[in-house]
Write a protein that holds these residues in place. Structure first.
Motif, PDB file in Angstrom:
ATOM      1  N   LEU A  35       0.832  -1.200   0.000  1.00  0.00           N
ATOM      2  CA  LEU A  35       0.000   0.000   0.000  1.00  0.00           C
ATOM      3  C   LEU A  35       0.866   1.249   0.000  1.00  0.00           C
ATOM      4  O   LEU A  35       2.021   1.218   0.447  1.00  0.00           O
ATOM      5  N   ILE A  36       0.303   2.327  -0.497  1.00  0.00           N
ATOM      6  CA  ILE A  36       0.932   3.636  -0.413  1.00  0.00           C
ATOM      7  C   ILE A  36      -0.016   4.558   0.355  1.00  0.00           C
ATOM      8  O   ILE A  36      -1.187   4.689  -0.008  1.00  0.00           O
ATOM      9  N   ALA A  37       0.489   5.151   1.415  1.00  0.00           N
ATOM     10  CA  ALA A  37      -0.306   6.102   2.202  1.00  0.00           C
ATOM     11  C   ALA A  37       0.084   7.522   1.798  1.00  0.00           C
ATOM     12  O   ALA A  37       1.273   7.850   1.708  1.00  0.00           O
ATOM     13  N   ILE A  38      -0.895   8.363   1.548  1.00  0.00           N
ATOM     14  CA  ILE A  38      -0.677   9.754   1.166  1.00  0.00           C
ATOM     15  C   ILE A  38      -1.296  10.661   2.235  1.00  0.00           C
ATOM     16  O   ILE A  38      -2.449  10.472   2.625  1.00  0.00           O
ATOM     17  N   LYS A  39      -0.516  11.639   2.691  1.00  0.00           N
ATOM     18  CA  LYS A  39      -1.033  12.611   3.656  1.00  0.00           C
ATOM     19  C   LYS A  39      -0.978  14.003   3.018  1.00  0.00           C
ATOM     20  O   LYS A  39       0.101  14.508   2.693  1.00  0.00           O
ATOM     21  N   GLU A  40      -2.158  14.571   2.790  1.00  0.00           N
ATOM     22  CA  GLU A  40      -2.231  15.891   2.182  1.00  0.00           C
ATOM     23  C   GLU A  40      -1.906  16.976   3.214  1.00  0.00           C
ATOM     24  O   GLU A  40      -1.831  16.705   4.415  1.00  0.00           O
ATOM     25  N   ILE A  41      -1.732  18.187   2.739  1.00  0.00           N
ATOM     26  CA  ILE A  41      -1.391  19.304   3.625  1.00  0.00           C
ATOM     27  C   ILE A  41      -2.436  19.481   4.715  1.00  0.00           C
ATOM     28  O   ILE A  41      -2.127  19.829   5.857  1.00  0.00           O
ATOM     29  N   ASN A  68      -6.325 -10.539  -0.259  1.00  0.00           N
ATOM     30  CA  ASN A  68      -7.055  -9.298  -0.524  1.00  0.00           C
ATOM     31  C   ASN A  68      -7.838  -8.844   0.707  1.00  0.00           C
ATOM     32  O   ASN A  68      -7.917  -7.657   1.010  1.00  0.00           O
ATOM     33  N   GLY A  69      -8.436  -9.812   1.410  1.00  0.00           N
ATOM     34  CA  GLY A  69      -9.152  -9.486   2.633  1.00  0.00           C
ATOM     35  C   GLY A  69      -8.230  -8.926   3.695  1.00  0.00           C
ATOM     36  O   GLY A  69      -8.593  -7.992   4.437  1.00  0.00           O
ATOM     37  N   LYS A  75      -5.811  -1.598   5.377  1.00  0.00           N
ATOM     38  CA  LYS A  75      -6.273  -0.270   4.963  1.00  0.00           C
ATOM     39  C   LYS A  75      -7.136   0.375   6.033  1.00  0.00           C
ATOM     40  O   LYS A  75      -6.950   1.546   6.397  1.00  0.00           O
ATOM     41  N   SER A  76      -8.102  -0.381   6.534  1.00  0.00           N
ATOM     42  CA  SER A  76      -9.008   0.127   7.558  1.00  0.00           C
ATOM     43  C   SER A  76      -8.242   0.531   8.801  1.00  0.00           C
ATOM     44  O   SER A  76      -8.500   1.581   9.403  1.00  0.00           O
ATOM     45  N   LYS A  80      -7.901   4.366  10.441  1.00  0.00           N
ATOM     46  CA  LYS A  80      -8.333   4.620  11.816  1.00  0.00           C
ATOM     47  C   LYS A  80      -7.222   5.200  12.672  1.00  0.00           C
ATOM     48  O   LYS A  80      -7.486   5.866  13.677  1.00  0.00           O
ATOM     49  N   ASN A  81      -5.972   4.919  12.267  1.00  0.00           N
ATOM     50  CA  ASN A  81      -4.827   5.318  13.091  1.00  0.00           C
ATOM     51  C   ASN A  81      -3.954   6.375  12.415  1.00  0.00           C
ATOM     52  O   ASN A  81      -2.743   6.437  12.660  1.00  0.00           O
ATOM     53  N   ASN A  82      -4.579   7.194  11.556  1.00  0.00           N
ATOM     54  CA  ASN A  82      -3.883   8.326  10.935  1.00  0.00           C
ATOM     55  C   ASN A  82      -2.590   7.917  10.223  1.00  0.00           C
ATOM     56  O   ASN A  82      -1.558   8.568  10.336  1.00  0.00           O
ATOM     57  N   GLY A  83      -2.674   6.808   9.463  1.00  0.00           N
ATOM     58  CA  GLY A  83      -1.521   6.382   8.677  1.00  0.00           C
ATOM     59  C   GLY A  83      -0.554   5.475   9.401  1.00  0.00           C
ATOM     60  O   GLY A  83       0.477   5.096   8.842  1.00  0.00           O
TER      61      GLY A  83
END
Length: 276
Positions: A35-41, A68-69, A75-76, A80-83
């Motif tokens: 996965l790739i996590a993105i955090k916007e400004i 996949n599950g 992801k979830s 829930k934990n801010n990345g």
């Protein structure tokens, strides 16, 4: 000297990215970017897949659905934990500041810089003509559609993976078959038009022997905003599909249907069963 030269404007989208890794064997040191996590400004977190579904099928085979599950669970947990992750077997890289035209550009940068086993496998699948590998990919795509269909209506389970007798000694495999409607399945890659042509020829034989009323070649295609397939590769794949559509344009009983997921493929089958 530079007065007549137009330089592109600086990218206006700023964000941070980090890669989420899965360790198949605990403490082995082997990691796969999933996965790739993105955090916007603004602080908003978005999560993107680093593995194409076709690659997951190739890597995990019968266990692909379970994997996949597991990815959905991760992801979830991240959202829930801010990345951050609280799941064993998952590790996360550092945040990296970046800029691009949009969020998809940031994700592509992250995928490129953290190339995993999955992305290497994907490049091989879409850039090399591996006959055996692509047959396996087609088979897994067919199985996913089968599972999606029988989840809705189990009575169609025996309609999959049928060998249709043609003449006295010939039996041609068919992905889905009823007296009203039949379909074969392919995954579109950049160099697999030969396999798709072969399936179309089988459908033409079925049509000439009146084994069903209508026929489909159901092809899995990446979406236009797919992050793992380059725009150049996607364009070549679309050209192949258009060539195939031209070949069947005069054959009213045969159609080419492209979709991105097994759910869409299953929906197509039920729609055709209603109208056939």
């Amino acid at each position: 000297m530079f007065d007549a030269i137009l330089f592109p404007s600086a990218p206006s989208f700023f964000a941070e990215w980090r890669t989420v890794y899965f360790e198949p064997i605990p403490n082995s040191g082997e990691k796969i970017a999933i996965l790739i996590a993105i955090k916007e400004i603004s602080g908003k977190i978005e999560i993107f897949d680093a593995l194409h579904p076709t690659v997951i099928d190739s890597l995990y085979g019968a266990k692909a659905t379970s994997f996949n599950g597991y990815i959905k669970l991760i992801k979830s947990n991240l959202l829930k934990n801010n990345g951050e992750s609280t799941i064993d077997g998952v590790s996360i890289g550092d945040w990296h500041a970046s800029q691009s035209e949009n969020i998809h550009g940031i994700v592509r940068q992250a995928l490129y810089k953290t190339a995993s086993l999955g992305s290497v496998a994907l490049r091989g699948l879409f850039e090399e003509d591996s006959h055996i590998e692509n047959e396996q990919v087609d088979s897994r795509w067919s199985k996913r559609i089968k599972n999606a269909v029988i989840e809705i209506d189990p009575s169609y389970e025996k309609s999959f993976d049928v060998k249709i007798p043609i003449g006295r000694d010939v039996r041609i495999p068919c992905g889905f078959h009823t007296s009203r409607y039949s379909a074969k399945f392919n995954v579109c890659t950049s160099q697999t038009i030969t396999r798709m042509k072969s399936n179309l020829m089988d459908l033409q034989i079925f049509d000439s022997h009146n084994v069903s009323n209508n026929f489909d070649l159901i092809i899995q295609m990446p979406t236009d905003d797919n992050l793992q397939v380059s725009l150049k590769t996607l364009a070549r794949m679309k050209e192949n599909i258009e060539l195939l559509k031209e070949e069947v344009a005069s054959k009213s009983n045969i159609q080419i249907y492209t979709c991105n997921s097994e759910e869409e493929g299953a929906t197509r089958i039920f729609e055709m069963l209603k109208v056939s």
